[in-house]
Design a protein around this motif. Structure first.
Motif: not given
Length: 386
Positions: A182-186, A196-204, A229-233
Motif C-alpha cells: 500500500a505504501f509503495t503504491m501510494l 487526485a488521491v490527496v485532494d479526494a482525501v482532504l475533501a472527505a 498526507v495520505v501516508a500519515a493515515l
C-alpha cells in the motif's frame, strides 16, 4: 564541569518563540527549531567563555574526556547528541538506517563520488541514528506503521473511491506485506495520481470530525498535494504528555507534528525522507530500509532512577526532579551533558560547580567524578548507553 554555549538551528518548521522563552531571551523573529548540545562536527557546542568548542576539548584528550570504555566502543568522538526540539509545523516523514545499512550506504556513496555536502546525499556518515524524544509540552507525533485494521476502521468511513486500491491491499494482506504494498503504491504513483488521491482525501476530511481527518487537514494545509498526507493515515498518531517519551529504532517511519521536547540521538546525520518536505527524497532507498512491521506505539516513562530505558548503546537519557529538601547524586559513568529545563539547580563535582537555569547546560567529562544536584528544578542528563 563547564557551561556550554549551544548553537541553534533555524529550520523552517521551528517555533519562533518556544526556545527563546525557555532560555529567557527575546525572539529573533525567525524559526528556532533545535538547540544542539554536543560535539557534532556540523554544529559543536562552544565552551562558555572560551575560544574552543566541545569538539576541540574532546579531540585534545579523548580518553580523559570520554573515558576508556566509550573510546574503545565508539572511537574518539562523543557517541550522542542532545537537543531541545521545538516544532511549530510538522517535520518531514523520515526514517534512519541500522548500522549495516548506514555503513553500506556511506561506502556506496563514497565510491560513487557523491560529495558529503551534496543536497542529494543520503548518508553523511557510517553510523546508525536511533533516537528518543521526551515531551516538555504536549507533543504530537506520527510513529511507525499501525495495525492495518486500525487504518481500515478509520479511513473506510471517509468514502473516498480513490483510496480503494490502497485499502484493498490492506484488506487482502493485513500485515507488513500489505503495508509495504500500500505504501509503495501510494508513494511511487504518478504525480497526477497522487494529487487526485490527496485532494479526494482532504475533501472527505472536511466532512469528517475523526482525529485522522483533522490530522490530514493540517498536513494538507502545509503540504498540499504531498502523498505523505495520505501516508500519515497508515501510521500511529501519538499524543505525549510532558515527561512521556518515544524511542525510535532503525527503520521506524516517523514525523514529529508539533510540540517541544528533549531529544537524544546517536551522533549521526543519516536521514531518509519520504514526504512532507522540500528536501531530497530517495524513495527506493527509503523503501529498502523501512520496517513495515505493524505494532502499537510504546510510550516510555522514566523508571524509579529517572532513566528512560532503551536498547541504544550510544545514549541514555535520565530526568531528575530536584527539590529543595534533597540532593540528587549521579555516580561517575562516562561523559555526560546536564540540561536544566526548569528552576535553578547547582551541579557540583569533585572538580567544580556550575549553576543551571532553564536552557543552560554543562559538560562533565569522564574524569569529573560524582556529580551532585541541589536546588529546585528539573534536569535532564545525557550519557552513553554502555
Amino acid at each position: 564541569m563547564q557551561l556550554l554555549d549551544n548553537p541553534i538551528r533555524p529550520y523552517a518548521w521551528g517555533s519562533p518563540t518556544a526556545i527563546p522563552r525557555l532560555l529567557g531571551v527575546p525572539p529573533t523573529g525567525e524559526p528556532q527549531a533545535e538547540l544542539w548540545m554536543g560535539a557534532h562536527p556540523g554544529s559543536p557546542s562552544l565552551i562558555l567563555g572560551r575560544e574552543h568548542s566541545l569538539l576541540d576539548l574532546i579531540s585534545a584528550d579523548p580518553e580523559g574526556e570520554l573515558g576508556p570504555e566509550s573510546l574503545q566502543e565508539f572511537g574518539p568522538r562523543l557517541p550522542f547528541l542532545l537537543k531541545l526540539l521545538a516544532a511549530q509545523d510538522p517535520l518531514s516523514l523520515q526514517a534512519h538506517p541500522d548500522p549495516d545499512q548506514a555503513r553500506e550506504g556511506f561506502d556506496r556513496e563514497n565510491a560513487e563520488g557523491v560529495p558529503l555536502d551534496a543536497p542529494h546525499r543520503n548518508y553523511k556518515d557510517a553510523d546508525a541514528k536511533p533516537e528518543l524524544i521526551c515531551a516538555l509540552t504536549p507533543f504530537e507525533a506520527l510513529v511507525g506503521f499501525r495495525p492495518p485494521e486500525q487504518t481500515l476502521e478509520a479511513v473506510s468511513g471517509f468514502g473516498v473511491e480513490e483510496l480503494e486500491p490502497l485499502l484493498a491491499q490492506l484488506r487482502e494482506e493485513p500485515n507488513d506485506q500489505g503495508l509495504r504494498a500500500a505504501f509503495t503504491m501510494l508513494m511511487t504513483a504518478p504525480a497526477e495520481r497522487q494529487q487526485a488521491v490527496v485532494d479526494a482525501v482532504l475533501a472527505a476530511c472536511e466532512r469528517n470530525d475523526h482525529p485522522d481527518a483533522d490530522l490530514a487537514r493540517r498536513l494538507g494545509q502545509k503540504y498540499p498535494g504531498d502523498p505523505g498526507v495520505v501516508a500519515a493515515l497508515l501510521l500511529n498518531h501519538v499524543q505525549l504528555s510532558p515527561g512521556e517519551a518515544l524511542y525510535l529504532p532503525a527503520g521506524n517511519l516517523h514525523a514529529y507534528v508539533q510540540g517541544v521536547g528533549v531529544e537524544i540521538l546517536a551522533n549521526s546525520d543519516n536521514v531518509l525522507r519520504g514526504g512532507l518536505t522540500a528536501k531530497h527524497i530517495d524513495l527506493p532507498e527509503l523503501l529498502r530500509i523501512l520496517d513495515f512491521t505493524p505494532r502499537a506505539t510504546e510510550v516510555l516513562l522514566a523508571d524509579e532512577d529517572g532513566v528512560y530505558d532503551t536498547p541504544a548503546k550510544e545514549f541514555r537519557l535520565s530526568r531528575f526532579e530536584v527539590t529543595g529538601g534533597s540532593e540528587v547524586t549521579i555516580e561517575p559513568d562516562g561523559p555526560q551533558i546536564l540540561l536544566c529545563v526548569e528552576g535553578h539547580v547547582a551541579a557540583r563535582s569533585e572538580l567544580g560547580k556550575v549553576d543551571l537555569t532553564p536552557g543552560r547546560s554543562a559538560w562533565a567529562g569522564a574524569t569529573e567524578g560524582q556529580v551532585t544536584l541541589a536546588g529546585e528544578g528539573t534536569v535532564f542528563r545525557a550519557g552513553s548507553g554502555l
